[in-house]
Design an enzyme around this catalytic site. Structure first.
Site, PDB file in Angstrom:
ATOM      1  CG  ASN A   9      -2.053  -1.025   1.099  1.00  0.00           C
ATOM      2  OD1 ASN A   9      -2.683  -1.147   0.055  1.00  0.00           O
ATOM      3  ND2 ASN A   9      -2.278  -1.777   2.168  1.00  0.00           N
ATOM      4  CG  ASN A  10       5.584   2.683  -0.261  1.00  0.00           C
ATOM      5  OD1 ASN A  10       5.599   3.604  -1.070  1.00  0.00           O
ATOM      6  ND2 ASN A  10       6.493   2.564   0.693  1.00  0.00           N
ATOM      7  CE  LYS A  13       8.518  -0.450  -1.340  1.00  0.00           C
ATOM      8  NZ  LYS A  13       8.531  -1.714  -0.560  1.00  0.00           N
ATOM      9  CG  ASP A  72      11.798 -10.105   1.447  1.00  0.00           C
ATOM     10  OD1 ASP A  72      11.369  -9.209   2.201  1.00  0.00           O
ATOM     11  OD2 ASP A  72      12.513 -11.037   1.855  1.00  0.00           O
ATOM     12  CB  SER A  73      14.732  -5.599  -0.471  1.00  0.00           C
ATOM     13  OG  SER A  73      14.088  -4.696   0.413  1.00  0.00           O
ATOM     14  N   GLY A 158      16.609   3.610   7.400  1.00  0.00           N
ATOM     15  CA  GLY A 158      17.075   2.226   7.412  1.00  0.00           C
ATOM     16  C   GLY A 158      18.583   2.168   7.529  1.00  0.00           C
ATOM     17  CG  ASP A 160      19.482   4.838   2.954  1.00  0.00           C
ATOM     18  OD1 ASP A 160      19.504   3.651   2.584  1.00  0.00           O
ATOM     19  OD2 ASP A 160      18.647   5.658   2.538  1.00  0.00           O
ATOM     20  CE  LYS A 180      19.079   7.552  -0.579  1.00  0.00           C
ATOM     21  NZ  LYS A 180      18.333   7.873   0.660  1.00  0.00           N
ATOM     22  NE  ARG A 186      10.193  -1.030  -4.626  1.00  0.00           N
ATOM     23  CZ  ARG A 186       9.500  -0.463  -5.606  1.00  0.00           C
ATOM     24  NH1 ARG A 186      10.038   0.529  -6.297  1.00  0.00           N
ATOM     25  NH2 ARG A 186       8.283  -0.878  -5.907  1.00  0.00           N
TER      26      ARG A 186
END
Length: 202
Positions: A9-10, A13, A72-73, A158, A160, A180, A186
């Protein structure tokens, strides 16, 4: 028009994928597809397995009414045999037994490699696609760097601030948003997905 449901639900993305696909595709979030938040047991041993598990959880609900995309990442540290890998989101929490902040998690990993010369780290994202016939295809994006000796930068979240890019001599958190983009695992995976969808006229 080809309908694609993303297991997220992002809005960021969703917007990114829409901007990279032609008007032949209708991309929607799981909420827009009428799916409530899912409690998925991500028990796979790899990012690919977890991405497929997430995609299948959506497929169980909507069946073959749309293409499904899930991802997934995480990070894999070379000298720690790929740790934390699929446990990226929870490894520090499990070991520190607290609701760690990004800063605390990063310090946790920096301390783990403190006595190692090999500080290689890989950020990997895997996207799983399930087509209308239930066939699965995956797309992987990777970015390599090293674990910084200390955190730096405030343009990120996160890991970064601990993910150092040697060729830039900066961490991901020290780069501008535009810079970036060149080091987004991704985005690299999404680009492969988009190329596949467009080339196969899906």
């Amino acid at each position: 028009m080809i309908k694609i449901v993303m297991a997220t639900n992002n809005n960021g993305k969703i917007k990114e994928l829409k901007s990279m696909l032609s008007d032949n595709f209708w991309v929607m979030s799981q909420r827009e597809a009428g799916i409530k938040d899912l409690n998925v047991d991500e028990n796979g041993m790899t990012f690919e397995e977890n991405a497929i598990i997430k995609a299948n959880s959506i497929k169980d609900i909507i069946r073959n009414s749309a293409y499904i995309i899930a991802e997934d990442s995480g990070i894999c540290i070379d000298c720690l045999n790929g740790y934390p890998g699929v446990k990226t989101k929870r490894a520090a929490l499990e070991e520190l037994n607290l609701q760690a902040t990004d800063y605390e998690r990063n310090e946790f990993y920096i301390n783990k490699v403190a006595n190692n010369n090999n500080r290689k780290i890989v950020w990997q994202t895997v996207i799983a696609l399930i087509d209308l016939e239930g066939k699965i295809k995956t797309f992987t994006g990777e970015v390599e760097g090293v674990v910084a000796k200390e955190q730096a930068g405030d343009n990120g979240f996160g890991f970064d601030a601990m993910f150092f890019i040697p060729q830039e001599k900066k961490t991901l958190a020290q780069l501008t948003d535009k810079e970036k983009e060149r080091y987004s695992a991704r985005k690299r995976a999404v680009e492969k997905l988009v190329k596949y969808l467009e080339e196969n006229n899906l």
